[in-house]
Write a protein that holds these residues in place. Structure first.
Motif, PDB file in Angstrom:
ATOM      1  N   ALA A  35      51.481  56.780  25.855  1.00  0.00           N
ATOM      2  CA  ALA A  35      51.853  56.380  24.499  1.00  0.00           C
ATOM      3  C   ALA A  35      50.956  57.071  23.483  1.00  0.00           C
ATOM      4  CB  ALA A  35      51.749  54.858  24.363  1.00  0.00           C
ATOM      5  N   GLY A  36      51.506  57.277  22.285  1.00  0.00           N
ATOM      6  CA  GLY A  36      50.745  57.895  21.210  1.00  0.00           C
ATOM      7  C   GLY A  36      50.867  59.404  21.144  1.00  0.00           C
ATOM      8  N   HIS A  37      51.660  59.994  22.051  1.00  0.00           N
ATOM      9  CA  HIS A  37      51.798  61.452  22.061  1.00  0.00           C
ATOM     10  C   HIS A  37      52.573  61.914  20.825  1.00  0.00           C
ATOM     11  CE1 HIS A  37      51.692  65.339  24.118  1.00  0.00           C
ATOM     12  NE2 HIS A  37      52.894  65.535  23.647  1.00  0.00           N
ATOM     13  N   ALA A  38      52.237  63.089  20.314  1.00  0.00           N
ATOM     14  CA  ALA A  38      52.944  63.684  19.177  1.00  0.00           C
ATOM     15  C   ALA A  38      53.793  64.855  19.673  1.00  0.00           C
ATOM     16  CB  ALA A  38      51.947  64.166  18.129  1.00  0.00           C
TER      17      ALA A  38
ATOM     18  N   PRO B  40      54.691  53.674  21.835  1.00  0.00           N
ATOM     19  CA  PRO B  40      55.194  54.412  20.674  1.00  0.00           C
ATOM     20  C   PRO B  40      54.705  55.862  20.688  1.00  0.00           C
ATOM     21  CG  PRO B  40      53.290  53.136  20.044  1.00  0.00           C
ATOM     22  CD  PRO B  40      53.531  52.812  21.491  1.00  0.00           C
ATOM     23  N   ALA B  41      55.417  56.703  19.965  1.00  0.00           N
ATOM     24  CA  ALA B  41      55.043  58.108  19.860  1.00  0.00           C
ATOM     25  C   ALA B  41      55.573  58.643  18.535  1.00  0.00           C
ATOM     26  CB  ALA B  41      55.601  58.908  21.026  1.00  0.00           C
TER      27      ALA B  41
ATOM     28  N   GLY C 208      63.760  53.054  19.543  1.00  0.00           N
ATOM     29  CA  GLY C 208      63.163  53.304  20.839  1.00  0.00           C
ATOM     30  C   GLY C 208      61.669  53.564  20.793  1.00  0.00           C
ATOM     31  N   GLY C 209      61.077  53.453  19.612  1.00  0.00           N
ATOM     32  CA  GLY C 209      59.625  53.599  19.499  1.00  0.00           C
ATOM     33  C   GLY C 209      59.157  55.002  19.167  1.00  0.00           C
ATOM     34  N   MET C 210      60.076  55.856  18.693  1.00  0.00           N
ATOM     35  CA  MET C 210      59.737  57.230  18.309  1.00  0.00           C
ATOM     36  C   MET C 210      59.720  57.304  16.774  1.00  0.00           C
ATOM     37  SD  MET C 210      59.257  60.409  19.723  1.00  0.00           S
ATOM     38  CE  MET C 210      60.360  60.913  21.060  1.00  0.00           C
ATOM     39  N   HIS C 211      58.559  57.425  16.201  1.00  0.00           N
ATOM     40  CA  HIS C 211      58.438  57.564  14.746  1.00  0.00           C
ATOM     41  C   HIS C 211      58.703  59.014  14.380  1.00  0.00           C
ATOM     42  CE1 HIS C 211      57.112  57.063  10.631  1.00  0.00           C
ATOM     43  NE2 HIS C 211      56.238  58.043  10.795  1.00  0.00           N
TER      44      HIS C 211
END
Length: 360
Positions: free
Chosen positions: A262-265, A314-315, A353-356
């Protein structure tokens, strides 16, 4: 060519018995893998055009009856053969969906390609093609298993009936690429020019669906191995982008996957998103690199966002050149012809889906 490369080419295709998963044999070449699938042919009587419909029409063409109690009917990979001389009828062909207006439907039917209305007709009729024998599927240079050798020696109708089998395809790096199911029987076999103890095995191709000829260059590119750079598909037209996406999807189903934390850009190159296949190809490469998969439709994209496809929420997704996709995907049609904004829907699915997503 090195010896291991020679070996990989000789074992590019494996014919597998699906019930017990044993291999009938492996070979280097399959004659009949590419061809023209059987297509339905329809006469659209009383055709009133709203767009120029010539040649290839679209990956997914919908026929929408005015009678709202009937569902739209899907024609995949549709082609227009033009109007019948001296009539107001348009002839189209395609791969039939199993649902849709009943044969001989007399009400008006409107036609669209997912983005624009193409026209309408007052009724349609199936044109029955002339009876034509399906070409055989020939496995050349086949190294046969003991089970196949025993079946050929027995030679009875029952022994030569292979029933349900799968033709498994590997690329030249030895990685699984695709699979084609077939229900078939052995129709002939003979010694092969590929080498001693090898045979050319001929299978009845009646129930085999070949890979369309237009997709051959795409397959040949992938058979050499997966792309090592992004956007290798960018120069293809929509039809062949669809074939590329089909292989990306098939390959992804046969390979182990590792989710990033999680947290990947992620970075999405949006320069070539001019159609729906391009959208999913670019998304797949943004998440999983060249040749990567991350959905091929909205439902599949939603599934990928739930995990096991390289992503953990999230990512963040930085979408460069987003204006290209906004221009080409904002005006879409549902199967029943209702307008919607595919670009905005995709953004909403990614967000849920948690993709910003940030647009640039």
């Amino acid at each position: 060519m090195h010896e291991d490369e020679n070996h990989r080419r000789r074992t590019r295709y494996t014919l597998t018995e699906t019930e017990h998963s044993h291999a009938w044999g492996v070979c280097a070449e399959v004659e009949g893998l590419f061809g023209e699938p059987r297509r339905g042919t329809y006469e659209l009587v009383g055709w009133v055009p709203q767009a120029d419909v010539r040649g290839w029409v679209g990956n997914r063409v919908w026929l929408v009856p005015d009678d709202e109690t009937l569902d739209p009917w899907l024609l995949e990979d549709a082609e227009s053969l033009g109007q019948i001389c001296g009539t107001d009828s348009l002839v189209v062909t395609g791969l039939d969906d199993y649902e849709g207006p009943p044969e001989g439907h007399r009400g008006r039917v409107r036609v669209h390609d997912g983005q624009r209305w193409l026209g309408s007709c007052r009724e349609f009729a199936r044109v029955l093609p002339a009876e034509q024998a399906a070409p055989p599927l020939v496995l050349r240079g086949l190294a046969q298993s003991d089970q196949l050798r025993a079946a050929l020696m027995k030679g009875t109708r029952q022994a030569l009936n292979l029933e349900q089998a799968a033709l498994e395809v590997q690329d030249d790096q030895g990685e699984p690429l695709a699979e084609r199911l077939l229900w078939t029987r052995v129709s002939a076999w003979r010694p092969s020019s590929y080498g001693s103890d090898l045979i050319d095995l001929e299978l009845d191709g009646e129930l085999f669906t070949p890979v369309p000829e237009y997709a051959r260059p795409v397959w040949e590119r992938w058979l050499a191995g997966p792309p090592d750079v992004q956007d290798a598909w960018a120069g293809l037209d929509t039809r062949r982008r669809g074939a590329w996406l089909d292989l990306v999807r098939e390959r992804a189903c046969r390979r182990p996957r590792c989710d990033r934390p999680a947290g990947h850009a992620y970075e999405l190159d949006g320069r070539h998103i001019t159609d729906e296949p391009g959208l999913y190809l670019a998304l797949g490469e943004a998440v999983n690199g060249p040749g990567g998969y991350f959905g091929g439709c909205l439902a599949a994209l939603d599934d990928c966002l739930r995990g096991t496809f390289g992503f953990t929420a999230p990512a963040t997704l930085h979408w460069r050149d987003a204006a290209t996709a906004r221009e080409h995907l904002s005006h879409a049609l549902t199967p029943d012809g209702q307008p919607y904004d595919l670009f905005c829907v995709v953004l909403d699915v990614l967000s849920q889906g948690g993709m910003h997503v940030t647009l640039a």
